[in-house]
Design a protein around this motif. Structure first.
Motif, PDB file in Angstrom:
ATOM      1  N   PHE A  73      -0.317  -2.408   0.252  1.00  0.00           N
ATOM      2  CA  PHE A  73       0.497  -1.270   0.673  1.00  0.00           C
ATOM      3  C   PHE A  73       1.130  -0.699  -0.585  1.00  0.00           C
ATOM      4  O   PHE A  73       1.571  -1.455  -1.444  1.00  0.00           O
ATOM      5  CB  PHE A  73       1.589  -1.717   1.661  1.00  0.00           C
ATOM      6  N   GLY A  74       1.161   0.620  -0.693  1.00  0.00           N
ATOM      7  CA  GLY A  74       1.718   1.181  -1.918  1.00  0.00           C
ATOM      8  C   GLY A  74       2.349   2.543  -1.759  1.00  0.00           C
ATOM      9  O   GLY A  74       2.211   3.221  -0.734  1.00  0.00           O
ATOM     10  N   TYR A  75       3.029   2.921  -2.802  1.00  0.00           N
ATOM     11  CA  TYR A  75       3.639   4.244  -2.920  1.00  0.00           C
ATOM     12  C   TYR A  75       3.206   4.816  -4.262  1.00  0.00           C
ATOM     13  O   TYR A  75       3.117   4.079  -5.255  1.00  0.00           O
ATOM     14  CB  TYR A  75       5.170   4.151  -2.832  1.00  0.00           C
ATOM     15  N   ALA A  76       2.929   6.119  -4.277  1.00  0.00           N
ATOM     16  CA  ALA A  76       2.458   6.767  -5.500  1.00  0.00           C
ATOM     17  C   ALA A  76       3.242   8.055  -5.746  1.00  0.00           C
ATOM     18  O   ALA A  76       2.846   9.127  -5.284  1.00  0.00           O
ATOM     19  CB  ALA A  76       0.961   7.062  -5.403  1.00  0.00           C
ATOM     20  N   PRO A  77       4.366   7.960  -6.481  1.00  0.00           N
ATOM     21  CA  PRO A  77       5.113   9.177  -6.793  1.00  0.00           C
ATOM     22  C   PRO A  77       4.304  10.071  -7.730  1.00  0.00           C
ATOM     23  O   PRO A  77       3.507   9.596  -8.523  1.00  0.00           O
ATOM     24  CB  PRO A  77       6.387   8.664  -7.473  1.00  0.00           C
ATOM     25  N   ILE A  95       1.590   7.805   0.116  1.00  0.00           N
ATOM     26  CA  ILE A  95       1.710   6.461   0.657  1.00  0.00           C
ATOM     27  C   ILE A  95       0.289   5.970   0.894  1.00  0.00           C
ATOM     28  O   ILE A  95      -0.546   6.716   1.422  1.00  0.00           O
ATOM     29  CB  ILE A  95       2.512   6.460   1.968  1.00  0.00           C
ATOM     30  N   THR A  96       0.004   4.729   0.494  1.00  0.00           N
ATOM     31  CA  THR A  96      -1.344   4.201   0.635  1.00  0.00           C
ATOM     32  C   THR A  96      -1.334   2.843   1.340  1.00  0.00           C
ATOM     33  O   THR A  96      -0.415   2.047   1.143  1.00  0.00           O
ATOM     34  CB  THR A  96      -2.047   4.032  -0.730  1.00  0.00           C
ATOM     35  N   VAL A  97      -2.352   2.627   2.139  1.00  0.00           N
ATOM     36  CA  VAL A  97      -2.616   1.337   2.763  1.00  0.00           C
ATOM     37  C   VAL A  97      -4.101   1.088   2.559  1.00  0.00           C
ATOM     38  O   VAL A  97      -4.916   1.946   2.883  1.00  0.00           O
ATOM     39  CB  VAL A  97      -2.292   1.353   4.272  1.00  0.00           C
ATOM     40  N   SER A  98      -4.446  -0.074   1.988  1.00  0.00           N
ATOM     41  CA  SER A  98      -5.864  -0.321   1.706  1.00  0.00           C
ATOM     42  C   SER A  98      -6.245  -1.761   1.995  1.00  0.00           C
ATOM     43  O   SER A  98      -5.409  -2.659   1.996  1.00  0.00           O
ATOM     44  CB  SER A  98      -6.180   0.023   0.250  1.00  0.00           C
ATOM     45  N   THR A  99      -7.537  -1.939   2.234  1.00  0.00           N
ATOM     46  CA  THR A  99      -8.099  -3.270   2.394  1.00  0.00           C
ATOM     47  C   THR A  99      -9.419  -3.324   1.643  1.00  0.00           C
ATOM     48  O   THR A  99     -10.184  -2.369   1.655  1.00  0.00           O
ATOM     49  CB  THR A  99      -8.277  -3.661   3.880  1.00  0.00           C
ATOM     50  N   ILE A 100      -9.643  -4.439   0.980  1.00  0.00           N
ATOM     51  CA  ILE A 100     -10.839  -4.638   0.162  1.00  0.00           C
ATOM     52  C   ILE A 100     -11.473  -5.954   0.593  1.00  0.00           C
ATOM     53  O   ILE A 100     -10.784  -6.970   0.716  1.00  0.00           O
ATOM     54  CB  ILE A 100     -10.471  -4.690  -1.334  1.00  0.00           C
ATOM     55  N   ASN A 101     -12.779  -5.932   0.812  1.00  0.00           N
ATOM     56  CA  ASN A 101     -13.532  -7.139   1.135  1.00  0.00           C
ATOM     57  C   ASN A 101     -14.582  -7.323   0.060  1.00  0.00           C
ATOM     58  O   ASN A 101     -15.308  -6.386  -0.272  1.00  0.00           O
ATOM     59  CB  ASN A 101     -14.203  -7.010   2.505  1.00  0.00           C
ATOM     60  N   GLY A 102     -14.627  -8.538  -0.502  1.00  0.00           N
ATOM     61  CA  GLY A 102     -15.567  -8.752  -1.581  1.00  0.00           C
ATOM     62  C   GLY A 102     -15.854 -10.209  -1.833  1.00  0.00           C
ATOM     63  O   GLY A 102     -15.625 -11.069  -0.977  1.00  0.00           O
ATOM     64  N   TYR A 103     -16.329 -10.467  -3.034  1.00  0.00           N
ATOM     65  CA  TYR A 103     -16.740 -11.802  -3.433  1.00  0.00           C
ATOM     66  C   TYR A 103     -16.142 -12.140  -4.789  1.00  0.00           C
ATOM     67  O   TYR A 103     -16.074 -11.286  -5.674  1.00  0.00           O
ATOM     68  CB  TYR A 103     -18.269 -11.889  -3.502  1.00  0.00           C
ATOM     69  N   SER A 114       0.629  -4.425  -8.539  1.00  0.00           N
ATOM     70  CA  SER A 114      -0.009  -3.629  -9.586  1.00  0.00           C
ATOM     71  C   SER A 114       0.673  -2.273  -9.751  1.00  0.00           C
ATOM     72  O   SER A 114       1.278  -1.744  -8.820  1.00  0.00           O
ATOM     73  CB  SER A 114      -1.493  -3.422  -9.292  1.00  0.00           C
ATOM     74  N   VAL A 115       0.545  -1.750 -10.957  1.00  0.00           N
ATOM     75  CA  VAL A 115       1.013  -0.404 -11.302  1.00  0.00           C
ATOM     76  C   VAL A 115      -0.156   0.289 -11.982  1.00  0.00           C
ATOM     77  O   VAL A 115      -0.781  -0.286 -12.874  1.00  0.00           O
ATOM     78  CB  VAL A 115       2.239  -0.454 -12.246  1.00  0.00           C
ATOM     79  N   VAL A 158       1.472   7.977 -10.074  1.00  0.00           N
ATOM     80  CA  VAL A 158       1.624   6.591 -10.509  1.00  0.00           C
ATOM     81  C   VAL A 158       1.553   5.748  -9.249  1.00  0.00           C
ATOM     82  O   VAL A 158       2.311   5.975  -8.305  1.00  0.00           O
ATOM     83  CB  VAL A 158       2.990   6.359 -11.204  1.00  0.00           C
ATOM     84  N   SER A 159       0.608   4.812  -9.193  1.00  0.00           N
ATOM     85  CA  SER A 159       0.496   3.976  -7.986  1.00  0.00           C
ATOM     86  C   SER A 159       1.203   2.652  -8.203  1.00  0.00           C
ATOM     87  O   SER A 159       1.025   1.999  -9.210  1.00  0.00           O
ATOM     88  CB  SER A 159      -0.970   3.747  -7.619  1.00  0.00           C
ATOM     89  N   ILE A 160       2.008   2.275  -7.216  1.00  0.00           N
ATOM     90  CA  ILE A 160       2.720   0.998  -7.224  1.00  0.00           C
ATOM     91  C   ILE A 160       2.309   0.291  -5.926  1.00  0.00           C
ATOM     92  O   ILE A 160       2.569   0.810  -4.837  1.00  0.00           O
ATOM     93  CB  ILE A 160       4.243   1.223  -7.259  1.00  0.00           C
ATOM     94  N   LYS A 161       1.629  -0.859  -6.055  1.00  0.00           N
ATOM     95  CA  LYS A 161       1.091  -1.537  -4.875  1.00  0.00           C
ATOM     96  C   LYS A 161       1.524  -2.992  -4.833  1.00  0.00           C
ATOM     97  O   LYS A 161       1.603  -3.662  -5.859  1.00  0.00           O
ATOM     98  CB  LYS A 161      -0.435  -1.486  -4.874  1.00  0.00           C
TER      99      LYS A 161
END
Length: 182
Positions: free
Chosen positions: A38-42, A51-59, A146-147, A174-177
């Motif tokens: 979940f993040g905010y990007a001013p 405002i961001t919400v993300s999901t990543i599936n990987g290996y 992360s930034v 600038v993304s802050i997650k």
């Protein structure tokens, strides 16, 4: 006095027992991985924050690298009536430098689908490189912070006197997650 010694003994045994399990160095070093953030990007340029919400599936082949595919919901807002929604689909590459707590380098690149119907506009390139920290809180779970830099491109198309004109604009944020890896 006897009660104090008994309390200190109980406290030492309890902390020692739970501390061995919680602070164990064992952690999963390879396999399937999910990262939910979940993040905010001013805005950098004063246009619109997101405002961001993300999901990543990987290996994760080892403890120092992961690769996956992600999807995000990104909502840019510049006031109550100026709102634009995107659905970026992207490749996520991460490198971890360190052990239980590690420096994290992130590279996200993909295509952001424009969810709003705007005549002549469509989504385009999505990029989100970042630097951060991953710290394990259990054997298979870690917190990630992360930034970075977030840029979502939009292709504006217009027809003037029978000629089609394309113009690309992009956001500078600038993304802050903050997220959870498991």
């Amino acid at each position: 006095m006897k009660t104090t010694y008994l309390f200190l003994f109980f406290l030492a045994v309890t902390l020692n027992t739970s501390g061995q399990n919680f602070f164990s160095t064992g952690r999963r070093t390879s396999g399937y991985v999910n990262i939910s953030e979940f993040g905010y990007a001013p805005s950098i340029d004063g246009r619109a924050g997101a405002i961001t919400v993300s999901t990543i599936n990987g290996y994760k082949p080892n403890d120092h690298f992961s690769a996956g595919l992600g999807v995000s919901y990104t909502r840019f807002s510049n006031g109550p009536t100026d709102i634009v929604n995107f659905l970026p689909i992207f490749a996520d590459l991460r490198t971890y430098i360190g052990g239980r707590t590690a420096l994290m380098l992130v590279g996200d690149i993909g295509y952001g689908l424009l969810l709003d119907k705007r005549i002549g506009n469509k989504g385009d390139l999505y990029i989100n490189p970042a630097i951060g920290i991953r710290t394990y809180v259990a054997e298979k779970s870690a917190l990630v912070f992360s930034v970075g830099y977030l840029s979502q491109y939009v292709l504006n198309q217009a027809v003037y006197n029978g000629d089609r004109y394309d113009r690309s604009e992009h956001s500078d944020n600038v993304s802050i997650k903050l997220g959870f890896l498991f």
